[in-house]
Design an enzyme around this catalytic site. Structure first.
Site, mmCIF file in Angstrom:
data_model
loop_
_atom_site.group_PDB
_atom_site.id
_atom_site.type_symbol
_atom_site.label_atom_id
_atom_site.label_comp_id
_atom_site.label_asym_id
_atom_site.label_seq_id
_atom_site.Cartn_x
_atom_site.Cartn_y
_atom_site.Cartn_z
ATOM 1 N N ASP A 29 0.867 -1.185 0.000
ATOM 2 C CA ASP A 29 0.000 0.000 0.000
ATOM 3 C C ASP A 29 0.901 1.231 0.000
ATOM 4 O OD1 ASP A 29 -1.697 2.228 0.980
ATOM 5 O OD2 ASP A 29 -3.184 0.666 1.248
ATOM 6 N N ILE A 30 0.608 2.159 -0.884
ATOM 7 C CA ILE A 30 1.453 3.330 -1.083
ATOM 8 C C ILE A 30 1.374 4.307 0.104
ATOM 9 C CG2 ILE A 30 -0.163 4.876 -2.296
ATOM 10 C CD1 ILE A 30 3.308 3.997 -3.598
ATOM 11 N N GLU A 88 -12.339 3.432 -1.189
ATOM 12 C CA GLU A 88 -11.592 4.385 -2.009
ATOM 13 C C GLU A 88 -11.365 3.860 -3.421
ATOM 14 O OE1 GLU A 88 -7.128 5.906 -1.753
ATOM 15 O OE2 GLU A 88 -8.103 5.958 0.207
ATOM 16 N N HIS A 93 -10.043 -5.764 -2.752
ATOM 17 C CA HIS A 93 -8.709 -5.952 -2.181
ATOM 18 C C HIS A 93 -8.792 -6.226 -0.695
ATOM 19 C CE1 HIS A 93 -9.602 -1.591 -2.194
ATOM 20 N NE2 HIS A 93 -8.949 -1.535 -1.049
ATOM 21 N N HIS A 95 -6.550 -5.815 2.806
ATOM 22 C CA HIS A 95 -5.391 -5.187 3.456
ATOM 23 C C HIS A 95 -4.783 -6.192 4.434
ATOM 24 C CE1 HIS A 95 -6.403 -0.821 2.546
ATOM 25 N NE2 HIS A 95 -7.601 -1.359 2.389
HETATM 26 P P1 AMP Z 1 -9.789 1.360 0.368
HETATM 27 O O1 AMP Z 1 -10.391 1.295 -1.017
HETATM 28 O O2 AMP Z 1 -10.620 2.215 1.303
HETATM 29 O O3 AMP Z 1 -9.541 -0.013 0.952
HETATM 30 O O4 AMP Z 1 -8.381 2.097 0.268
HETATM 31 C C1 AMP Z 1 -7.568 1.915 -0.852
HETATM 32 C C2 AMP Z 1 -6.127 1.755 -0.417
HETATM 33 O O5 AMP Z 1 -5.348 1.677 -1.611
HETATM 34 C C3 AMP Z 1 -5.559 2.890 0.412
HETATM 35 O O6 AMP Z 1 -4.963 2.347 1.592
HETATM 36 C C4 AMP Z 1 -4.526 3.547 -0.505
HETATM 37 O O7 AMP Z 1 -3.392 4.024 0.186
HETATM 38 C C5 AMP Z 1 -4.162 2.405 -1.451
HETATM 39 N N1 AMP Z 1 -3.726 2.831 -2.775
HETATM 40 C C6 AMP Z 1 -4.347 3.674 -3.625
HETATM 41 N N2 AMP Z 1 -3.667 3.813 -4.779
HETATM 42 C C7 AMP Z 1 -2.579 3.013 -4.663
HETATM 43 C C8 AMP Z 1 -1.467 2.705 -5.521
HETATM 44 N N3 AMP Z 1 -1.334 3.249 -6.738
HETATM 45 N N4 AMP Z 1 -0.531 1.837 -5.057
HETATM 46 C C9 AMP Z 1 -0.632 1.281 -3.837
HETATM 47 N N5 AMP Z 1 -1.660 1.535 -2.993
HETATM 48 C C10 AMP Z 1 -2.609 2.376 -3.384
#
Ligand code: AMP
Length: 131
Positions: A29-30, A88, A93, A95
């Protein structure tokens, strides 16, 4: 257009890759809540995790289990926590977060700022333990 995560799995957008097979992909995760915060995704493009077909959902969790084992070997922690949010990014996905305390699973807290070198070193270390 493909989701950002589908494009990451396809190698069109760079990521700190941790593990992959023909159906699943794992990367850092970025904006990590803790060192070694990993996302595990199916290559199949489905937004809501509970809309995945049974076989893909089961496979995703089994793949996440292998990643969690590698994560625990690479990053000293009490346990690897698992969470599904998906508010988001519209691509299913999981975590995975190495936990020292339950605060490590607080997704509202300020994210870590790691350098590209630190991120790459963490990803390589997890990848080296993946089997
Ligand atoms: P959520 O959809 O609420 O589970 O959150 C999406 C997660 O994806 C967040 O923790 C972001 O930091 C992560 N994220 C978004 N874009 C990227 C990316 N390009 N590379 C890695 N992680 C990402």
């Amino acid at each position: 257009m493909a989701s950002i995560f589908a494009r990451i799995a396809a190698g069109e957008i760079p990521s700190y890759k941790v593990a992959a097979d023909d159906r699943f992909f794992a990367f850092l995760d970025i904006n990590p809540v803790a060192k070694g915060h990993v996302l595990v995704i199916p290559r199949a493009e489905v937004d809501y995790i509970f809309d995945l077909d049974d076989d893909t959902l089961a496979g995703l969790y089994l793949f996440a289990k292998r990643v969690a084992r590698a994560l625990k070997a690479a990053i000293p922690c009490r346990k690897v926590g698992m969470a599904v949010l998906g508010l988001e990014v519209p691509h299913a996905h999981i975590h995975l977060v190495p936990m020292q305390s339950e605060g490590d699973m607080d997704f509202r807290r300020e994210k870590l700022q790691l350098t590209a070198e630190e991120m790459q070193a963490i990803a390589s270390s997890i990848a080296a333990h993946f089997e």
